[in-house]
Scaffold this motif. Sequence first.
Motif, short mmCIF file in Angstrom:
data_model
loop_
_atom_site.label_atom_id
_atom_site.label_comp_id
_atom_site.label_asym_id
_atom_site.label_seq_id
_atom_site.Cartn_x
_atom_site.Cartn_y
_atom_site.Cartn_z
N GLU A 237 0.86 -1.11 0.01
CA GLU A 237 -0.03 -0.10 -0.10
C GLU A 237 0.75 1.15 0.23
N SER A 238 2.03 1.07 0.57
CA SER A 238 2.92 2.42 0.60
C SER A 238 3.70 2.51 -0.85
N LEU A 239 3.42 1.91 -1.62
CA LEU A 239 4.20 1.97 -3.07
C LEU A 239 3.18 2.67 -4.16
N SER A 240 3.63 3.44 -4.98
CA SER A 240 2.66 4.10 -5.82
C SER A 240 2.23 3.08 -7.03
N LYS A 241 1.37 3.36 -7.78
CA LYS A 241 0.91 2.46 -8.65
C LYS A 241 1.88 2.19 -9.68
N LEU A 242 2.39 3.16 -10.29
CA LEU A 242 3.64 3.07 -11.37
C LEU A 242 4.60 2.40 -10.83
N PHE A 243 5.20 2.32 -9.73
CA PHE A 243 6.12 1.87 -9.09
C PHE A 243 5.95 0.29 -8.81
N LYS A 244 4.65 -0.21 -8.44
CA LYS A 244 4.44 -1.47 -8.51
C LYS A 244 4.37 -2.00 -9.67
N GLN A 245 3.81 -1.34 -10.77
CA GLN A 245 3.60 -2.23 -12.22
C GLN A 245 5.25 -2.34 -12.71
N ASP A 246 5.90 -1.45 -12.49
CA ASP A 246 7.33 -1.65 -12.86
C ASP A 246 7.99 -2.59 -12.22
N ILE B 137 1.52 -7.75 -5.58
CA ILE B 137 2.11 -7.00 -6.51
C ILE B 137 1.87 -7.31 -7.90
N THR B 138 1.99 -8.85 -8.24
CA THR B 138 1.74 -9.04 -9.29
C THR B 138 0.44 -8.72 -10.10
N ARG B 139 -0.86 -8.80 -9.30
CA ARG B 139 -2.04 -8.47 -9.62
C ARG B 139 -2.00 -7.07 -10.17
N SER B 140 -0.96 -6.05 -9.97
CA SER B 140 -1.07 -4.75 -10.42
C SER B 140 -1.01 -4.84 -11.98
N LEU B 141 -0.25 -5.99 -12.36
CA LEU B 141 -0.14 -5.90 -13.88
C LEU B 141 -1.42 -6.32 -14.79
N VAL B 142 -2.34 -6.60 -14.01
CA VAL B 142 -3.71 -6.92 -14.64
C VAL B 142 -4.32 -5.66 -14.93
N GLY B 143 -4.61 -5.81 -16.24
CA GLY B 143 -5.13 -4.49 -16.91
C GLY B 143 -4.31 -3.40 -17.49
N THR B 144 -3.19 -3.79 -17.74
CA THR B 144 -2.13 -2.83 -18.20
C THR B 144 -1.40 -3.60 -19.44
#
Length: 526
Positions: free
Chosen positions: A331-340, A366-373
């Motif tokens: 939760e402390s990480l930004s969206k773009l940072f998590k995706q990268d 964190i891997t689910r941050s890739l969904v929809g990208t």
Amino acid sequence: MGMSSEIVDRAIKHSSPKYEVGEEAHRQNPTVDGERRPEKAVRVAWLRRFAGSDSPGRREDGDESTGSPRHWCSIPPLLLPNGPFRATWAASPERDGPLHHQPCGSQAVTVTNRLLVVFLAGKKERGEPERRRPGWRRRVALALEFLEAQRATRTELAEWYAALGDLYQRKLWHQLTIKLDQFLALPVVQAGNALIQLYNHFISDFGTKINLLKFAHFTVVVSRQYLDKDAGISYLEGVISKLHDTQESRVEEPILYVKMQVATFLLEKGNQRECKKLLEEGKTTLDSMADVDPSVHAAYYWMCSQYHKAHQDYSEFYKSALLYLAYTTVESLSKLFKQDLAFDLSLAALLGENIYNFGELLAHPITRSLVGTPGEWIYHMLQAFNSGNLALYQELCKAHNAALSAQPALVQGERKLLEKINILCLMEIIFSRSAQDRTIPINAIAERTRLSIEDVEYLLMKCLSAHLVEGIIDQVDGTINVSWVQPRVLGMEQVKSLRDRLDTWVGKVHTTLLSVEAETPDLISS
């Protein structure tokens, strides 16, 4: 005479351990100036007065009898048998005769002999009130003046600057730390050099009064505004020196945190040798400490991951990045940072040597941050590898050929990727069989992996040498008898399969129990 000795003993006992008594010290340091020295200044004085009123503090005036200057300095209250007294001494060694006395309520004490008190003012200790250091009023005034100027210039942040100034004036260091932490996280203050100015004119004045690790966090945030890496390194080295001067017992913790940012600048400059040296020192420091704050661990492992990424060491990057995530909340990480980070981790998992377990990465949110990208394809590829699904892997390669071609590392490692998914396919075949059915025909493996018999035998030898499986290859019968397979983190489908097998096992145990009870009724009844 007895009362005088008792007074001095109590002064030494109840005051700072820096108070001493002795004629030798008087001979070595007969006089002192009016200004209080910051480093080991020596004060020599006669014990002049004991009074019950509050201490007036140090003052200078003329001595009525000799005309010599008198320097007053307070000593903490003394609890004498007759009642409470406050001792105040004056530097006037030329004056002889009986010392003065003043009453405290209805009590009074008279000192008739000469008592020499020496005050050794050592280095300022952390937590000592700021007013004890020379120039404290000026520094406070300058800090408040800076905040007021910022408040007038940046009206959108006026309330923030007003709150910071109020907490600073009231010396509410904990509340100021929380407020400052929130302020530094605002996107509007991240541009330009606003934070550098805030540190130079405000934070640096009270930095060592707050939690030192939080102070290190603030300085690292400020350092990111330095465009010149050498200037940023010089600034951080000054912070490290300031932390060393506090002489706190756990000062190595914030120092290590700051050093990891120095290592970041060194890596960005291309000085990998010095960066590696700091990482090695950091590892030694971490191993020597207990109860280290998670943020320090996270800073160290993040720096390790970036160092290995620069060297294209996929396996070490994968391990270090996962350890970084273990000490960091998503939760402390930004969206773009998590995706990268998720994309880099997935790429390292596919290309890393001896990485055959993808369940731990897939289980991390964190891997689910890739969904929809645009990078969602690599998430599905991880799932194909984890399940050993060769057909799905080949379908993904065809569907996302352009994205795969944009990754040179994947193009160059295409052969290794195919070998890795075949190994995972073999491990999935073994896992899906029961313990009583571990003799697997090589033909069955060749059919699932779409390899020739010779390639399957090479694949089996590769697995045996890498200790992924243990067993015996029977070339005569064309089988392999597997006795052990490397444990893996299971996905939901694999857990469901394991549950079904456990249910089957429980049913067999129950059937065996009923059979034993039916065949030996006398034994059961007895």
